[in-house]
Design a protein around this motif. Structure first.
Motif, short mmCIF file in Angstrom:
data_model
loop_
_atom_site.label_atom_id
_atom_site.label_comp_id
_atom_site.label_asym_id
_atom_site.label_seq_id
_atom_site.Cartn_x
_atom_site.Cartn_y
_atom_site.Cartn_z
N LYS A 4 0.85 -1.19 0.00
CA LYS A 4 0.00 0.00 0.00
C LYS A 4 0.88 1.24 0.00
N SER A 5 0.43 2.29 -0.68
CA SER A 5 1.20 3.53 -0.70
C SER A 5 0.31 4.69 -1.12
N THR A 6 0.73 5.88 -0.70
CA THR A 6 0.24 7.12 -1.30
C THR A 6 1.21 7.47 -2.42
N ALA A 7 0.71 8.03 -3.50
CA ALA A 7 1.58 8.31 -4.64
C ALA A 7 1.09 9.52 -5.42
N ILE A 8 2.04 10.18 -6.08
CA ILE A 8 1.73 11.23 -7.05
C ILE A 8 1.91 10.63 -8.45
N VAL A 9 0.89 10.78 -9.28
CA VAL A 9 0.97 10.27 -10.65
C VAL A 9 1.85 11.21 -11.47
N ILE A 10 2.87 10.64 -12.10
CA ILE A 10 3.76 11.43 -12.96
C ILE A 10 3.22 11.47 -14.39
N LYS A 11 3.02 10.30 -14.95
CA LYS A 11 2.59 10.24 -16.36
C LYS A 11 1.96 8.88 -16.62
N SER A 12 0.94 8.85 -17.47
CA SER A 12 0.29 7.59 -17.85
C SER A 12 0.17 7.52 -19.37
N PHE A 13 0.22 6.30 -19.91
CA PHE A 13 0.06 6.14 -21.34
C PHE A 13 -0.56 4.77 -21.62
N SER A 14 -1.15 4.66 -22.79
CA SER A 14 -1.88 3.45 -23.15
C SER A 14 -0.96 2.26 -23.33
N LEU A 26 6.12 7.27 -5.28
CA LEU A 26 5.58 6.80 -4.01
C LEU A 26 5.96 7.75 -2.88
N ASN A 27 5.24 7.65 -1.76
CA ASN A 27 5.52 8.56 -0.64
C ASN A 27 6.84 8.27 0.05
N ASN A 28 7.51 7.16 -0.29
CA ASN A 28 8.86 6.94 0.23
C ASN A 28 9.92 7.50 -0.72
N GLY A 29 9.46 8.18 -1.79
CA GLY A 29 10.38 8.80 -2.74
C GLY A 29 10.80 7.93 -3.89
N GLU A 30 10.30 6.71 -3.93
CA GLU A 30 10.67 5.78 -5.00
C GLU A 30 9.83 6.02 -6.24
N LYS A 31 10.49 6.03 -7.39
CA LYS A 31 9.76 6.07 -8.65
C LYS A 31 9.40 4.64 -9.04
N MET A 32 8.16 4.46 -9.47
CA MET A 32 7.70 3.12 -9.80
C MET A 32 6.87 3.16 -11.08
N THR A 33 6.96 2.08 -11.86
CA THR A 33 6.10 1.88 -13.00
C THR A 33 5.06 0.83 -12.64
N VAL A 34 3.81 1.13 -12.93
CA VAL A 34 2.73 0.22 -12.56
C VAL A 34 1.81 0.01 -13.75
N MET A 35 1.34 -1.22 -13.94
CA MET A 35 0.37 -1.52 -14.98
C MET A 35 -1.02 -1.55 -14.38
N ILE A 36 -1.96 -0.91 -15.07
CA ILE A 36 -3.35 -0.87 -14.62
C ILE A 36 -4.18 -1.61 -15.65
N LYS A 37 -4.50 -2.85 -15.37
CA LYS A 37 -5.26 -3.67 -16.31
C LYS A 37 -6.73 -3.25 -16.31
N LYS A 102 12.30 12.93 -15.42
CA LYS A 102 13.43 12.89 -16.35
C LYS A 102 14.79 12.98 -15.67
N VAL A 103 14.86 13.56 -14.48
CA VAL A 103 16.17 13.85 -13.88
C VAL A 103 16.56 12.83 -12.81
N LEU A 104 15.61 12.44 -11.97
CA LEU A 104 15.96 11.51 -10.90
C LEU A 104 16.21 10.12 -11.47
N PRO A 105 17.29 9.45 -11.06
CA PRO A 105 17.59 8.12 -11.60
C PRO A 105 16.55 7.09 -11.16
N LYS A 106 16.49 6.00 -11.89
CA LYS A 106 15.49 4.96 -11.64
C LYS A 106 15.57 4.42 -10.23
N GLU A 107 16.79 4.30 -9.70
CA GLU A 107 16.97 3.71 -8.37
C GLU A 107 16.83 4.72 -7.24
#
Length: 211
Positions: A4-14, A26-37, A102-107
């Motif tokens: 579970k997490s609170t998150a800010i949506v950065i960008k979504s695409f089809s 995510l609220n812990n500062g992690e960038k994540m990619t998520v699929m929404i089926k 674009k600037v913060l690294p994936k990790e």
């Protein structure tokens, strides 16, 4: 495992005929990619949920070492609707999350960046001066990525003192320190400094709308 997490949506695409892929902070500062089926289903509200800059609560299926996590369910906390009602304010909000994208690294993983992004989006949504808030976003972003800007003066404040006032929500001091300052020119100076130290910021195409 369900996380579970609170998150800010950065960008979504089809993705495919029925799904979305979304990048979130995510609220812990992690960038994540998520699929929404099933996001494109006529009965689904998931497309609206995953609009850029939305603050959401979500549950997702977490698997370590998987590049993309799977969305389970979620709800909207706020869409920052006042911010989005004007192109002038919306472009600054989009630019802030584009910098994160674009600037913060994936990790990257630092909760301070989530706190800063949320604080700035909320301040603009509450009708604080959007250019002033963007300036303090740039100060904060640079500071927490290792490049504190001390050589720029805000009338009676140095940059680090102005940043401290912003962190403490001392908007009266902030407004006093910004009196008679050309905000557009100051944004250019800050971006020039940041570009000389954080080269990845050249990838933020949306900066052309504010600079």
């Amino acid at each position: 495992m369900i996380a579970k997490s609170t998150a800010i949506v950065i960008k979504s695409f089809s993705y495919s005929d029925t799904s979305l892929i979304s990048r979130i902070l995510l609220n812990n500062g992690e960038k994540m990619t998520v699929m929404i089926k099933g996001a494109k289903s006529m009965k689904s509200n998931k497309i609206a949920l995953f609009q850029s800059m939305n603050l959401i609560k979500m549950d997702y299926y977490y698997r370590e070492n998987r590049d993309m996590q799977m969305f389970k369910e979620g709800s909207l906390i706020t869409s920052f609707s006042c911010l989005k009602n004007s192109f002038e304010t919306m472009k600054y909000g989009l630019c802030m999350i584009d910098i994160i994208d674009k600037v913060l690294p994936k990790e990257y993983k630092d909760s301070k960046m989530f706190d800063i992004a949320y604080k700035c989006l909320k301040a603009i949504d509450n009708k604080k001066n959007h250019k002033m808030i963007f300036i303090f976003y740039l100060l904060s972003f640079s500071h927490y990525n290792g490049y504190t800007i001390n050589q720029i003066q805000f009338n009676s404040f140095k940059a680090d003192e102005a940043l401290s006032s912003f962190i403490m929500d001392d908007y009266d001091s902030i407004m006093h320190s910004m009196a008679k300052i050309d905000l557009d020119e100051l944004i250019k100076k800050l971006l020039t400094f940041i570009q000389s130290h954080i080269l990845e910021i050249k990838n933020v195409k949306s900066l052309k709308f504010v600079n």
